[in-house]
Design a protein around this motif. Structure first.
Motif: not given
Length: 216
Positions: A21-27, A49-50, A55-60, A82-85
């Motif tokens: 989900v590229r635009d995490g602000s939608r959820v 998220d950014d 910046a990413v948030d991961i779920y199973t 170059p990096e993920l948070v």
């Protein structure tokens, strides 16, 4: 929302499907993200998220993860950053020809049991074990060359009985063995690893973009 396949074989087949989900602000709410991940049913779903910071948030389908390997490889490829948070720490990322790479620590990954078998044939013949324990079954195909045959069984009871490609488990096995590995997992997915300094490990594979559903 995008759907990627991560850790594909050299011919482009296999790989583990990943929802992004590229635009995490939608959820924005964690409960809603968890519900969407369960609805989608992928082994893992990433909410960005950014995109500039990575910046990413991961779920199973059943839980939120501080870090996971194949979602980070796929998200880094998609976002070209170059990096993920992640909640566990900052994951370095780079592209090298056909491969997308991240650098992370094995101890960032959720706990699982690494079970060694005597042969690749034994691993391939395994039935799905009972729920309750995350099992990563592996055997040497060619020990001298670092070639491994593996299968992953999450055991969470959330509909994912077998994981096609598990980057976090590849990091853990690499940490345990202390050497670079070329892993074939599931039906034919390929994962590459190489240990580095300070317990950081490189993890790489091919990523493809097979389809783009518009669920979110």
């Amino acid at each position: 929302m995008d759907v990627l396949r991560v850790f594909c074989a050299p011919d482009g087949r296999y790989g583990n499907e990943l929802g992004v989900v590229r635009d995490g602000s939608r959820v924005p709410e964690q409960a809603d993200r968890q519900a969407l991940a369960a609805k989608l049913g992928f082994s893992e779903t990433v909410f960005v998220d950014d995109p500039e910071r990575g910046a990413v948030d991961i779920y199973t389908p059943s839980t939120r993860l501080r870090f996971a390997g194949y979602p980070c490889v796929g998200a880094a490829w998609l976002l070209d950053v170059p990096e993920l948070v992640t909640a566990a720490g900052v994951v370095e990322a780079h592209q090298d020809g056909e491969f997308s790479w991240i650098v992370a620590r094995a101890d960032w990954a959720a706990e699982r049991s690494l079970r060694r078998y005597a042969s690749a044939a034994e691993v391939e013949a395994l039935a799905v074990p009972p729920e309750g324990e995350w099992v990563y079954a592996w055997a040497w195909e060619d020990e001298a060359a670092g070639r491994v045959r593996a299968r992953g069984f999450p055991g969470r009871g959330d509909g994912i009985t077998e994981d096609e490609a598990t980057g976090a488990a590849a990091l853990q096995l690499t940490h345990e063995l202390g050497r670079a590995l070329n892993i074939t997992q599931g039906r034919g997915s390929q994962l590459l690893t190489a240990p580095g300094p300070d317990d950081f490990i490189e993890l790489g594979g091919r990523v493809t973009f097979p389809r783009q559903p518009s669920l979110v």
